[in-house]
Motif scaffolding. Sequence first.
Motif, mmCIF file in Angstrom:
data_model
loop_
_atom_site.group_PDB
_atom_site.id
_atom_site.type_symbol
_atom_site.label_atom_id
_atom_site.label_comp_id
_atom_site.label_asym_id
_atom_site.label_seq_id
_atom_site.Cartn_x
_atom_site.Cartn_y
_atom_site.Cartn_z
ATOM 1 N N THR A 43 0.804 -1.230 0.000
ATOM 2 C CA THR A 43 0.000 0.000 0.000
ATOM 3 C C THR A 43 0.825 1.261 0.000
ATOM 4 O O THR A 43 0.315 2.333 -0.231
ATOM 5 N N ALA A 45 2.061 2.625 2.617
ATOM 6 C CA ALA A 45 1.843 3.348 3.873
ATOM 7 C C ALA A 45 3.116 3.331 4.681
ATOM 8 O O ALA A 45 3.831 2.336 4.705
ATOM 9 N N SER A 49 2.135 6.212 9.949
ATOM 10 C CA SER A 49 0.686 6.034 9.863
ATOM 11 C C SER A 49 0.245 4.800 10.609
ATOM 12 O O SER A 49 -0.829 4.748 11.207
ATOM 13 N N THR A 106 -8.100 5.381 6.472
ATOM 14 C CA THR A 106 -6.779 4.744 6.441
ATOM 15 C C THR A 106 -6.485 4.045 7.755
ATOM 16 O O THR A 106 -5.876 2.960 7.776
ATOM 17 N N ARG A 109 -8.041 0.645 7.781
ATOM 18 C CA ARG A 109 -7.298 -0.282 6.921
ATOM 19 C C ARG A 109 -6.087 -0.835 7.649
ATOM 20 O O ARG A 109 -5.809 -2.047 7.616
ATOM 21 N N GLU A 110 -5.351 0.034 8.342
ATOM 22 C CA GLU A 110 -4.185 -0.412 9.098
ATOM 23 C C GLU A 110 -4.585 -1.257 10.295
ATOM 24 O O GLU A 110 -3.864 -2.186 10.696
ATOM 25 N N VAL A 131 -8.825 2.254 0.422
ATOM 26 C CA VAL A 131 -9.490 3.304 1.212
ATOM 27 C C VAL A 131 -10.482 4.016 0.300
ATOM 28 O O VAL A 131 -10.150 4.401 -0.828
#
Length: 473
Positions: A43, A45, A49, A106, A109-110, A131
């Motif tokens: 992703t 990320a 985050s 987000t 998602r994490e 997302v």
Amino acid sequence: MSRSIVAICGMLIGFSLHFGASTNQVHAQDESPTADDVAAEVTGADTESTKKAAQVADEVQVDPVNSDQRIETRLQEIMEATGWFTEPLVEVDRGVAFLSGTADTTNHREWAEATAIKTSDVVAVVNRVKVAELPLWNFAPAIASLKQLGREATGVLPLVLVAIAVAMLSYMLARAGAGLTRYFTRSRIDSSLLRQVAGNVVAVLIFIIGVYVALRVSGLTRLAVTVLGGTGLVGLALGFAFRDIAENYLASILISLNHPFRVGDLIEVEGAKGFVRKVTTRGTVLNTLEGNQIQMPNSTVYKGKIINYTATPLSRQDFTVGIGFEDSIVEAQEIVMSVLNDHVGVVNDPAPIAIVESLGSATVNLRVYYWFDQTTHSPLKVSSSVIRLVKQKLTEAEITMPDEARELVFPRGVPVQVVENLPTAPPSLPKPSASRTEPTQSVGEGDLKAEQSEVLRATEDDEIVEGEANLIA
């Protein structure tokens, strides 16, 4: 002996094989991609985050013997139960969990990735969750903020109502304090402006204290301190912004204290002459002898040169009269003094005088000075009456008052005609008219009274004068 050595060697070899397998297993586990590495690879990320993701449990318990199907079912149920995901899908293959679907934020998602990696018998997570993209015109955050603001406003509404009540009470107390201050200072302070200023100061202090208490009650302690601390700054800023207005206001206070003039006095300030009608917080109102109105700033009046013609009752007037060189100066002086001593508008103390001022080209100029009471007589009318009577008395005494000599030049000469037959007797001159007594008061001069009452009466309906309170008596 050889059997023992063989047994020992077998044990060592078995231990080595076992230790090597264990070591390889540990290295395999260490070298396996972590949840953060997989999420970063799939992703993009960053770890920062991930740190901001929601908190999860250290371990999700399942049955000791887990299969990919059971792990898949458990994670699917968890993602569906949260309601944060659209069309969630979990697939597990040999301990690797593949997450699919769409998350609303987000962080969620994490959170799904962190929850899957902590599930028993999950060795890796491939996060394919997307997302959801927000629309261009998304009013949800604004609506949520308005709802939150409404809830907060509802919570502080009782405090605000109490603060408003305290502020209204302080306003009424301020007005009452101002009225009581003016009442108790009435016998100690003669100036109405100073009594008004003292009342305003007390009212402002009471109101500021009331506002401070109201802000403290409503929970705005910092704002209350700021109001008290910023009062001086606001006053300073207003002082610079309204410097001229403040200067005129302070000048009105000083004028009311010093009393350089009173209502009805005839004054002259910076070339403007008139009777004082009123002194307000902004300016001084004068009425001229012509009936016009002049409104001058108080600062100009206080800092300028003030000539008060009615500060003392007596005032001196003068005029000049020229007599011929062949006439007696002493006789002319006696005639002038007799007129001044008998005039009703001229006072005897200080005594009038008639002195020789200069010698003109055709006359001897006498300067006449006399005093009169300006509170009862008009300077214009008295001057007219005195000059008229002096001229009449000098004429009756056959004292000439010639005009200035003039020189006439005839460039081509003057023609002369000779008359042969002259008359035997000179022509008779006109006889002088019989002397008559001049009245002290003529029709044009009136009753010689001062014009103050007439000028003030002519402008008594002035709206500007009647609109504000007078600060002097």
